[in-house]
Design a protein around this motif. Sequence first.
Motif, PDB file in Angstrom:
ATOM      1  N   GLN A   1       0.970  -1.328  -0.006  1.00 28.67           N
ATOM      2  CA  GLN A   1       0.360   0.305  -0.061  1.00 28.67           C
ATOM      3  C   GLN A   1       1.057   1.187   0.083  1.00 28.67           C
ATOM      4  N   ASN A   2       0.479   1.935  -0.812  1.00 30.67           N
ATOM      5  CA  ASN A   2       1.458   3.264  -0.926  1.00 30.67           C
ATOM      6  C   ASN A   2       0.108   4.726   0.043  1.00 30.67           C
ATOM      7  N   PRO A   3       1.167   4.795   1.125  1.00 25.66           N
ATOM      8  CA  PRO A   3       0.885   5.757   1.870  1.00 25.66           C
ATOM      9  C   PRO A   3       0.383   6.847   1.539  1.00 25.66           C
ATOM     10  N   ASN A   4       1.091   7.519   0.452  1.00 28.55           N
ATOM     11  CA  ASN A   4       1.139   8.420  -0.799  1.00 28.55           C
ATOM     12  C   ASN A   4      -0.551   8.516  -1.606  1.00 28.55           C
ATOM     13  N   ASP A   5      -1.080   7.773  -1.742  1.00 27.97           N
ATOM     14  CA  ASP A   5      -2.048   7.309  -2.166  1.00 27.97           C
ATOM     15  C   ASP A   5      -3.683   8.720  -1.914  1.00 27.97           C
ATOM     16  N   PRO A   6      -3.756   8.724  -2.156  1.00 27.41           N
ATOM     17  CA  PRO A   6      -4.825  10.160  -2.061  1.00 27.41           C
ATOM     18  C   PRO A   6      -6.118   9.407  -1.016  1.00 27.41           C
ATOM     19  N   SER A   7      -6.321   8.462  -1.426  1.00 21.07           N
ATOM     20  CA  SER A   7      -7.523   7.466  -0.408  1.00 21.07           C
ATOM     21  C   SER A   7      -6.954   7.906   0.539  1.00 21.07           C
TER      22      SER A   7
ATOM     23  N   CYS B   1      -3.522   2.358   5.805  1.00 21.49           N
ATOM     24  CA  CYS B   1      -2.293   2.290   4.524  1.00 21.49           C
ATOM     25  C   CYS B   1      -1.541   2.418   5.181  1.00 21.49           C
ATOM     26  N   ILE B   2      -0.919   3.065   6.293  1.00 19.22           N
ATOM     27  CA  ILE B   2       0.251   2.610   7.137  1.00 19.22           C
ATOM     28  C   ILE B   2       0.291   1.113   7.353  1.00 19.22           C
ATOM     29  N   ASP B   3      -0.592   0.928   7.859  1.00 22.83           N
ATOM     30  CA  ASP B   3      -0.484  -0.923   7.822  1.00 22.83           C
ATOM     31  C   ASP B   3      -0.184  -2.031   7.315  1.00 22.83           C
ATOM     32  N   ALA B   4      -0.941  -1.706   6.321  1.00 23.67           N
ATOM     33  CA  ALA B   4      -1.293  -2.152   4.983  1.00 23.67           C
ATOM     34  C   ALA B   4       0.508  -2.136   4.145  1.00 23.67           C
ATOM     35  N   HIS B   5       1.076  -1.180   4.469  1.00 24.35           N
ATOM     36  CA  HIS B   5       2.399  -0.537   3.372  1.00 24.35           C
ATOM     37  C   HIS B   5       2.912  -1.309   4.920  1.00 24.35           C
ATOM     38  N   ASN B   6       2.907  -1.717   6.275  1.00 27.27           N
ATOM     39  CA  ASN B   6       3.858  -1.949   7.025  1.00 27.27           C
ATOM     40  C   ASN B   6       4.022  -3.841   6.464  1.00 27.27           C
TER      41      ASN B   6
END
Length: 228
Positions: free
Chosen positions: A128-134, A145-150
Amino acid sequence: MPRGWVFVVALGCASPVLAQSQDRPEEVIDPNGPGSQHGDPNRVPLPPAGPSRDAFLKEFISVDRQANAASLGGHSISAYDFYNRVDRPDLAARADERTRQRIWLISGAALVLVGGVTGGAIEFATAQNPNDPSCAVNVTAYNACIDAHNQNRNIGIALIATSVAASAGMFTWAMLIPEMVTTPKETVTLATDYNRALSKKYGAPGATFHLLPALAPGYAGLVARLTF
């Protein structure tokens, strides 16, 4: 006319004794080395100079005791080729089985490594890209998003690390499987017997070894006589 050389004399004391021979492992030597022309029981006779000697040297097998490896004409040969050359197909079959085990383990190590690295790369690429607008809608969305990215990153790292460790273990295991199925001493003995037969084939002088009793006032023992 045959000549005899007395080269070992075992002497005892005045009382009756039993002479004991000391075990000496067979030695595969450089056929051009000192004493190779004579019939020392631990050496291989050298054929006469000329085409016969050249042919003998091309087929002469030497053994590296430390590595327990054979070479032919200065070039390394596999355990399978060595055992077939010394007419031991049973040992060749066992060596071939060990070689197949090594190949399977090395191939498995490569597949595990490629699979793990590929899986890890996919996890990193699909994280997951934390910079995604969503993710910027609100704090809750951003934290998700941060949790998914990690999570993707940790899975990727785990896949790569596990595959590297597993493949390294499999590769090490493969390298620890010796292709030779005989001990260094047994390997040398097989090579020596082969080289002796080879030297006779190409015209090297034969030799006979006799162990004779030696008795005289004051001592008793054995005399080793070599005739060639």
